[in-house]
Design an enzyme around this catalytic site. Structure first.
Site, PDB file in Angstrom:
ATOM      1  N   GLU A 274       0.841  -1.195   0.000  1.00  0.00           N
ATOM      2  CA  GLU A 274       0.000   0.000   0.000  1.00  0.00           C
ATOM      3  C   GLU A 274       0.874   1.243   0.000  1.00  0.00           C
ATOM      4  O   GLU A 274       1.731   1.400   0.863  1.00  0.00           O
ATOM      5  CB  GLU A 274      -0.884  -0.007   1.262  1.00  0.00           C
ATOM      6  CG  GLU A 274      -1.557   1.327   1.535  1.00  0.00           C
ATOM      7  CD  GLU A 274      -2.225   1.402   2.918  1.00  0.00           C
ATOM      8  OE1 GLU A 274      -2.114   0.445   3.704  1.00  0.00           O
ATOM      9  OE2 GLU A 274      -2.858   2.435   3.188  1.00  0.00           O
TER      10      GLU A 274
ATOM     11  N   ASP B  27      -0.607  -0.615   5.858  1.00  0.00           N
ATOM     12  CA  ASP B  27      -0.428   0.035   7.153  1.00  0.00           C
ATOM     13  C   ASP B  27      -1.331  -0.627   8.183  1.00  0.00           C
ATOM     14  O   ASP B  27      -2.385  -1.163   7.844  1.00  0.00           O
ATOM     15  CB  ASP B  27      -0.823   1.518   7.060  1.00  0.00           C
ATOM     16  CG  ASP B  27       0.168   2.306   6.218  1.00  0.00           C
ATOM     17  OD1 ASP B  27       1.292   1.810   6.033  1.00  0.00           O
ATOM     18  OD2 ASP B  27      -0.203   3.403   5.749  1.00  0.00           O
TER      19      ASP B  27
ATOM     20  N   ASP C  92      -3.537   0.435  10.083  1.00  0.00           N
ATOM     21  CA  ASP C  92      -4.583   1.369  10.512  1.00  0.00           C
ATOM     22  C   ASP C  92      -5.878   1.036   9.766  1.00  0.00           C
ATOM     23  O   ASP C  92      -5.935   0.054   9.023  1.00  0.00           O
ATOM     24  CB  ASP C  92      -4.153   2.817  10.256  1.00  0.00           C
ATOM     25  CG  ASP C  92      -3.878   3.081   8.778  1.00  0.00           C
ATOM     26  OD1 ASP C  92      -4.191   2.204   7.937  1.00  0.00           O
ATOM     27  OD2 ASP C  92      -3.349   4.157   8.460  1.00  0.00           O
TER      28      ASP C  92
ATOM     29  N   ASP D  66      -7.464   2.404   7.244  1.00  0.00           N
ATOM     30  CA  ASP D  66      -7.354   2.359   5.780  1.00  0.00           C
ATOM     31  C   ASP D  66      -6.632   1.105   5.322  1.00  0.00           C
ATOM     32  O   ASP D  66      -7.019   0.471   4.345  1.00  0.00           O
ATOM     33  CB  ASP D  66      -6.590   3.587   5.267  1.00  0.00           C
ATOM     34  CG  ASP D  66      -7.534   4.767   5.085  1.00  0.00           C
ATOM     35  OD1 ASP D  66      -8.763   4.529   5.052  1.00  0.00           O
ATOM     36  OD2 ASP D  66      -7.043   5.901   4.997  1.00  0.00           O
TER      37      ASP D  66
END
Ligand code: 0RA
Length: 625
Positions: free
Chosen positions: A420, A493, A495, A497
């Site tokens: 990503e 990541d 998180d 997203d």
């Protein structure tokens, strides 16, 4: 299907249980959560066998407060008569000797479930305690065991007019990494079992958490496809038929929905054959033939034949066969190998479905309309793919220009990191082992393939890049031999997203290249969440771990990584990419039906279903499919 009478003399004693405790995984697959749950399935499968024979109507499974499980059925009860040669009660042989029991004597047991068919003796061997109670011949009998060994003699403890078996076991914590059962996993499996055995009632109760659920499906497979299609827009009422020979029973249910996915679930003796097999391939051949023949006879084949992919678009189907001697193959032993079943299913489905179409032209027309649209879209997709191929012609060897490939070309050794963000991908390129690790950057979120038609999905640049890099192609053209990397590792990541992108990618793999998941090629990277500084750097991968860590080191010098991009290349290598030190998680499908429902729910249009699912599962840190 009739079983001949069973007596102690038909039990064949094979061997003792010593080996089971030494090498438990050989018998139950693993000593983790999956293996632990197999203990319950093994006992329940024996009760289901009684139901298949028509002797049992109800099975109750109770998760007791003390960590034990009780499985109670109203079958005939395990035989208790003394074996003429071994001079011990049949039940004692069945529980203390491997493969001892009527199940392996073909005469008395025509059909038998049981994933490994290993028998309850394996459950006994892996339990620190087991108690069996049998209601039979007017008596209640009881006997206790520990780690596979007899603790007490079989005793009569009371009188009863009923028959049945009650088995309670305490899984041995010396064997299993966890001895905690997961209600959700059990719920899914038992729901499935009742769909596959109409008329059987299964009750699941969790005493500590005061939860109880009852499954009963008089409608069998018809209710099963309705359940799978619950959050989908359906095209017609379910089609159902059964075909039987002396030895084999075939049940098929079919219902198209308006989505683009194909969902064929195969079962053999109620075992979910995740890897497919001869029953599923026989069905596919017949379905393609029957729909083509019907459409042709009605003058509706305008653009040439409908392909297999076309006729399976939006299809939900269950193919359940019951056969005397299944041969299971494949990596997880969930692929049916019996070659005679392909032809049997093919001809049975061809005749049953053609007949159904002739008698129900309005349903047949709805199906032909749906699959013809799929064919139209496929032709458009072909054009789109050619466009992309031309676009990519300028990059090396037809591979996407963004791909930083590895030098080793042997797919067993190589890894593709799908990363990503362009900057994280840049760091990963510096960090990697160029020989075996390739990097493919993703700009951001990929298309939600659950909601877009395949033409759009396949012509999206990011998805086309992935398909080209991976090499196998998709759908009917899928060819595992062309796989360019042994491991495909999703790195996002840690998180919200990142989680979303991970789910979008998994949805893509699940819908377009499910073989890659089934064969164990898809992984997610687990980057660390924190760095703790205390003399040297420590990397911490979960909040739980952080708590333990800070307590132990009595430190609060802690950095939270917001994204992959915050690490430099040597940190990224050490924590997330070095095969010797990193953590990666293999994605597998525990239950294909539930996985499909979850993906439809999370990524589809059923907003209420999604909200319910998320609030029910909010406590689970991660989605395991
Ligand atoms: C062997 C033979 C018979 C029944 C069973 C085993 C049996 C095993 C289990 C395990 C859980 N519940 C069970 N119920 C039955 C046939 C007995 C007969 O012919 O009467």
């Amino acid at each position: 299907m009739k079983a001949s009478t069973y007596g102690a003399e038909s039990i064949k004693v094979l061997e003792g249980l010593e080996g089971i405790r030494k090498r438990p995984s050989m018998y139950i697959g693993s000593t983790g959560k999956t293996g632990l749950h197999h203990l319950i399935y093994e006992v329940v499968d024996n009760s289901v066998d009684e139901a298949l024979g028509g002797y049992c109507k109800k099975i109750k499974i109770t998760l007791n407060r003390d960590g034990s499980v009780t499985i109670e059925d109203d079958g005939r009860g395990i035989p208790v008569d003394k074996h003429p040669v071994y001079k011990v009660p049949a039940v004692e042989l069945a529980l203390t000797k491997l493969h001892a029991g009527g199940k392996f004597d073909k005469k008395s047991y025509m059909i038998s479930g049981g994933l490994h068919g290993v028998g309850i003796s394996v459950v006994n061997a892996l339990s620190k305690k087991m108690v069996v109670e049998i209601k039979r011949d007017g008596n209640i009998y009881s006997q206790e065991y520990s780690k596979g060994k007899t603790k007490t003699k079989l005793k009569v403890t009371g009188k009863t007019k009923d028959t049945g078996t009650i088995i309670t076991f305490w899984p041995d914590a010396e064997i299993f990494s966890t001895v905690e059962f997961d209600y959700k996993i059990l719920e899914t499996r038992f729901r499935e079992i009742t769909f596959l055995n109409p008329g059987l009632k299964i009750i699941l109760e969790d005493e500590a958490n005061k939860k109880k659920i009852e499954f009963f499906a008089s409608g069998g497979l018809i209710e099963f496809v309705k359940w799978i299609n619950k959050s989908k827009e359906i095209v017609h009422k379910p089609i159902y038929f059964r075909r039987e020979t002396n030895e084999t029973i075939l049940d098929v249910a079919i219902q198209y929905n308006k989505s683009y996915q194909d969902n064929i679930f195969g079962f053999v003796n109620t075992i979910n054959t995740i890897e497919g097999g001869t029953h599923v391939s026989g069905f596919k051949t017949a379905l393609t033939r029957v729909i083509n023949d019907y459409a042709r006879s009605k003058g509706q084949l305008k653009n040439g034949n409908l392909s297999g992919d076309d006729v399976r678009e939006g299809l939900t189907s269950i193919i359940s066969v019951k056969i005397p001697e299944p041969q299971f193959e494949g990596q997880t032993k969930t692929k049916l190998g019996n070659s005679e079943i392909k032809g049997f299913v093919d001809s049975a489905v061809t005749s049953a479905l053609s007949e159904f179409f002739e008698e129900n032209p309005s349903i047949a027309n709805k199906i032909v309309t749906k699959v013809s649209e799929a064919a139209k879209a496929r032709l458009a997709a072909k054009k789109a793919k050619e466009l992309i191929r031309r676009k990519n012609a300028f990059s090396l060897g037809g591979l996407p220009g963004k791909l930083a490939d590895c030098s080793n070309k042997k797919s067993e050794n190589t890894e593709l990191y799908i990363v990503e963000g362009l900057s994280a991908a840049g760091t990963a390129k510096d960090a990697r082992n160029k020989e075996i690790q390739a990097i493919l950057p993703l700009k951001g979120k990929i298309l939600n393939v659950e909601k877009s038609n395949p033409v759009r999905a396949l012509s999206s640049e990011e998805i086309a890049n992935m398909i080209t890099a991976i090499g196998t192609g998709v759908g009917e053209q899928f060819d595992l031999n062309k796989l360019r990397y042994g491991k495909i590792i999703i790195m996002t990541d840690a998180d919200v997203d990142g989680e979303h992108i991970k789910t979008l990618l998994l949805t893509f793999f699940f819908r377009f290249m499910p073989e890659l998941i089934k064969k164990g090629h898809i992984y997610v990277a687990l980057p660390p969440l924190y760095r703790v500084r205390k003399k040297k750097d420590y990397y911490v991968y979960s909040d739980n771990e952080l708590k333990k860590f800070t307590e132990r080191l009595s430190t609060t010098n802690v950095t939270r990584f917001k994204g992959l991009g915050e690490m430099d290349s040597s940190q990224l290598w050490e924590t997330t990419m070095n095969p010797k030190t990193r953590k990666i998680k293999k994605i597998y499908i525990e239950d294909a039906v539930e996985a499909d429902r979850i993906f439809s729910m999370l990524m589809g249009d059923d907003v209420q279903g999604r909200k319910d699912f998320i609030s029910e599962n909010a406590h689970n840190a991660e989605l395991d499919v």
